[in-house]
Write a protein that holds these residues in place. Structure first.
Motif, PDB file in Angstrom:
ATOM      1  N   GLY A 291       0.816  -1.207   0.000  1.00  0.00           N
ATOM      2  CA  GLY A 291       0.000   0.000   0.000  1.00  0.00           C
ATOM      3  C   GLY A 291       0.851   1.259   0.000  1.00  0.00           C
ATOM      4  N   VAL A 294       2.268   1.950  -3.520  1.00  0.00           N
ATOM      5  CA  VAL A 294       1.280   2.528  -4.432  1.00  0.00           C
ATOM      6  C   VAL A 294       1.051   4.003  -4.100  1.00  0.00           C
ATOM      7  CG1 VAL A 294      -1.129   2.436  -5.177  1.00  0.00           C
ATOM      8  CG2 VAL A 294       0.160   0.317  -4.874  1.00  0.00           C
ATOM      9  N   ALA A 362      -4.789   2.151  -2.860  1.00  0.00           N
ATOM     10  CA  ALA A 362      -3.733   1.470  -2.105  1.00  0.00           C
ATOM     11  C   ALA A 362      -4.318   0.420  -1.172  1.00  0.00           C
ATOM     12  CB  ALA A 362      -2.930   2.496  -1.306  1.00  0.00           C
TER      13      ALA A 362
END
Length: 820
Positions: A291, A294, A362
């Motif tokens: 996450g 991203v 994300a």
């Protein structure tokens, strides 16, 4: 993970370029919206002709309803009591007070509508004589820009109050600084009665600030200093409400559209990287690390786009403000203020939209399971989750509810109520895009495509299997179509409805207009002698408010006032007679009379456009088109309370229209004669700001469609290199693959257009019912055809070009490519 995020930027250029450009445009437009807001709050207009007076006293140009609900610009010049001049002159600390009265004056041969002033007002600029002397009665002094080939002592023709008059040129004058509109100075004795503004000069040793506090001004009169003095000089600078509304709607729509476009682009990028993200998870990366990666890579690109967008914000703001000035929405003399706050606000809002949007993507990437992701990379999952399906249905239901309620609204509220349907419908399509694509592939449609051979069959299969990826292309086309078509046709429909409502109640087939400030009495008398003329009426248009008894239905929004002097009104008179519409009288709609509990013979207190409160006797109850009713007054009474003091048009009813149209009006310079269509010229429908909001939103839609469509198509097509390589290894030629891509592009473009038009229909048709009484909108058909052409020219060439790039490598090289 940050280093890895930066590294991935090299290999995902197309996807991140889409985010970069979307954020850049969003940051620039939000900065521009902030500049419009600051301009509306400041309302700075540096004075020109009144620049020499440190203090300018004039009537408040804004109307303030008795209940305190907002304000509205007065449609006419709010003059001051001439006795105030003596009072100000005798105020301690005042060296002198100079009155100013502006009135239309046109130099013949026509030099445009200029302004006439008394010679005493030359000190307010200041103007200085460069030749000749101050004017006496029957003489004029011209701004040196107007002199042309004339010499001192020559006779010049100036049209004043619609009548051409001959004056002797007594002198020429030069403005000490820039004055956009050249002035014509008359002897003070030749100036019409009344005072527009008073320039106050402090005595030596008296500060401007102290003197302003010392001035004893009546209610409704204000003293302006600094750049605020432009309010007294230029019309239209009265209230910040229009710019505040425009900036709020404009900025909010930019933020929403930017969020939808960025979300679709990020979502497409994440879905196409499922294999890559799955391998990261399989090699030990935690969901939190995925996450963060991203978020980091997207925010790096987004922040760069934001910085460049803020740098372009001044250019965008100046350009938009210039269009508003050219369109008459704001006075061109109003200064565009865009300080640090608009840029700071745009930066915070853009960053927040970007961060929230990428946060959702994300979170989805972090939840990816390695095995599931590898499977979905091969066969994408097109099923929608329950939460997403529920959200989409809520927005769809809201769109239907808005559309069903709009027809029951009055014309004034129809746009405000029905307008959001286009946005909520677009959001519903964006949320349910994969489902929309699959449901739209009806057997009747697919059979037509499959007749194109193998390419058509593969195109249909790809649309079904890759519905999520194609949804990212569908979303911007749908949003743009809904916003652009919905806003444009809503405005054209409302404009036409307002024009029809005004013109259909007036009986006449020939209209005489003037560009010199109004229709003089001599022209009205001459029109009555034109062969074949059976009816003649002066027309005066203005706006006003009923205050006694107080009409709460029209507060900041004014009643349309229509001045008449002849039997040309076709609306049904329920009680009384319009023949009695003379002197201080008025005719009002029956519904308004019932609501205010008044009747024929009652007395009303009406605040006219110049802020004068006049007592009027009700002599008739006259109906008008529902939602477009006007208050009817005698033309001469209403004209006396307008800026020019004259009727704006003459309406003639004839039994020989062709002969009447040939009437020679050369005796009155600047006048023209035409058919009924001229009635709508200069008609203030009250939709100016709303129209420009609609057109600006349509422009945003076009810009974001171009950006989002090109980039999402490029990302989606370039990601299919392996698929194209495999197709070519199994026997397909480049031409067959290109044909497949073309059919896919054509289908998704057509689907986006249909979805957008259906969404726009939930706005346009209900507004048409509310304003015109039937569900057919008005407006040129070429706008719709042009928009279809724009979408096809965006989708098809982009698909063809990126497809050629994707197939540039050899099939075996494409299969081993780390991308796609």
């Amino acid at each position: 993970m940050f280093r890895l995020a930066v590294t991935t930027l090299r290999y995902r250029t197309a996807a991140f370029l889409a985010i970069f450009v979307a954020v850049l445009l969003g940051g620039a437009l939000l900065s521009a919206a902030g500049g419009l807001l600051e301009t509306g709050l400041r309302l700075n207009a540096p004075p020109q002709r009144l620049a020499a007076a440190p203090i300018v006293v004039t009537g408040d140009p804004a109307y303030h309803p008795p209940d305190g609900s907002g304000s509205a610009a007065l449609p006419e010049r709010h003059r001051v009591d001439p006795t105030l001049l003596t009072k100000l002159t005798n105020t301690p600390g005042v060296e002198k007070a100079v009155p100013d009265r502006s009135f239309p004056a046109v130099l013949t041969p026509a030099a445009g509508v200029l302004a006439g002033h008394g010679w005493a007002a030359a000190a307010l600029t200041p103007y200085r004589l460069t030749a000749g002397q101050a004017p006496r009665s029957g003489q004029v002094v011209l701004d040196e820009r107007l002199v042309g080939g004339s010499k001192l002592g020559d006779r010049v023709t100036v049209t004043v109050a619609g009548e051409p008059r001959t004056y002797t040129l007594a002198g020429t004058a030069h403005a000490e600084h820039q004055v956009d509109v050249p002035a014509i100075f008359f002897a003070d004795a030749d100036v019409p009665a009344g005072v527009d503004a008073i320039g106050v000069f402090p005595a030596d040793g008296t500060s401007v600030r102290d003197l302003v506090k010392r001035l004893d001004l009546p209610v409704g009169v204000k003293a302006y200093t600094g750049d605020e003095r432009g309010v007294a000089e230029f019309s239209g600078i009265a209230t910040s409400l229009p710019l505040i509304i425009m900036s709020g709607v404009f900025g909010g729509m930019v933020a929403v559209v930017m969020a939808l476009v960025v979300s679709a682009t990020i979502g497409l990028s994440v879905r196409q990287r499922r294999r890559e993200l799955a391998l990261l998870r399989a090699s030990g990366a935690t969901p939190r690390q995925v996450g963060k990666m991203v978020i980091a890579e997207t925010m790096v690109v987004g922040v760069l786009g934001l910085v460049l967008g803020l740098l372009c914000g001044r250019i965008a703001g100046t350009w938009i403000f210039g269009m508003l000035a050219d369109g008459g929405i704001v006075p061109p003399q109003l200064r565009f203020d865009q300080g640090p706050l608009p840029f700071a606000g745009a930066a915070v809002l853009t960053f927040a939209v970007l961060r929230v949007t990428v946060g959702f993507a994300a979170a989805r990437a972090a939840r990816i399971r390695p095995i599931q992701a590898l499977a979905e990379a091969a066969v994408p999952n097109v099923a929608l989750g329950r939460v997403r399906l529920l959200i989409g249905l809520v927005f769809a239901g809201g769109t239907v509810a808005i559309a069903l309620s709009t027809p029951f609204m009055g014309p004034a509220n129809a746009a405000a109520i029905g307008g959001p349907a286009g946005l909520t419908g677009s959001i519903a399509v964006a949320v349910l895009a994969p489902l929309v694509i699959r449901r739209a592939l009806l057997p009747r449609i697919t059979r037509l495509v499959e007749k194109r051979g193998t390419s058509g069959t593969l195109a249909v299969i790809n649309l079904r299997v890759r519905a999520v990826q194609f949804g990212a292309i569908l979303v911007p086309i749908t949003i743009a179509t809904a916003i652009a078509i919905g806003n444009i046709y809503s405005q054209t429909t409302q404009q036409q409805a307002a024009v029809d409502a005004f013109t259909k109640n007036l009986d006449g087939d020939v209209v005489i207009s003037s560009t010199t400030g109004g229709i003089p009495a001599s022209l009205t008398a001459a029109a009555q002698t034109i062969p074949g003329v059976t009816k003649v009426s002066e027309l005066v248009r203005s706006k006003g408010w009923i205050e006694e008894p107080y009409d709460k239905s029209h507060t900041s929004d004014a009643w349309p006032l229509l001045g008449l002097s002849g039997p040309v009104y076709k609306g049904k008179v329920k009680k009384g007679s319009l023949d009695d519409l003379t002197g201080n009288t008025i005719a009002i709609p029956p519904g308004t009379a019932k609501k205010l509990k008044v009747d024929v013979g009652s007395e009303l207190g009406v605040r006219l456009g110049d802020a004068a409160l006049v007592k009027l006797k009700v002599v008739a109850l006259a109906e008008g088109p529902s939602g477009y009713e006007s208050l009817l007054l005698p033309a001469q009474l209403l004209a006396a309370h307008t800026t020019t003091g004259l009727p704006s048009q003459l309406l003639l009813k004839t039994d020989n229209k062709k002969a009447a149209l040939k009437t020679d009006l050369s005796k009155w310079p600047g006048t023209s004669i035409g058919g009924r269509s001229v009635l709508a010229d200069g008609l203030d429908t009250g939709l100016g700001v709303d129209a420009w909001i609609g057109y600006l939103l349509a422009a945003i839609a076009v810009a974001y469609t171009a950006i989002a469509s090109i980039n999402t198509i490029a990302v989606a097509v370039l990601d299919r290199r392996r698929e194209f390589g495999l197709q070519r290894l199994t026997g397909s030629t480049r031409r067959e693959v290109s044909r497949m891509l073309g059919l896919e592009g054509l289908l998704i473009a057509a689907l986006g257009l249909v979805a957008g038009l259906v969404t726009a229909a939930f706005t346009v048709f209900p507004i048409a019912v509310a304003t015109r009484g039937w569900p057919l909108p008005s407006g040129p058909a070429w706008i719709l055809l042009a928009w279809v052409a724009v979408v096809l020219l965006l989708v098809l060439p982009t698909t063809a070009i990126t497809g050629r790039i994707a197939m540039r490598a050899k099939p075996m090289d494409a299969l081993s490519s780390p991308l796609g």
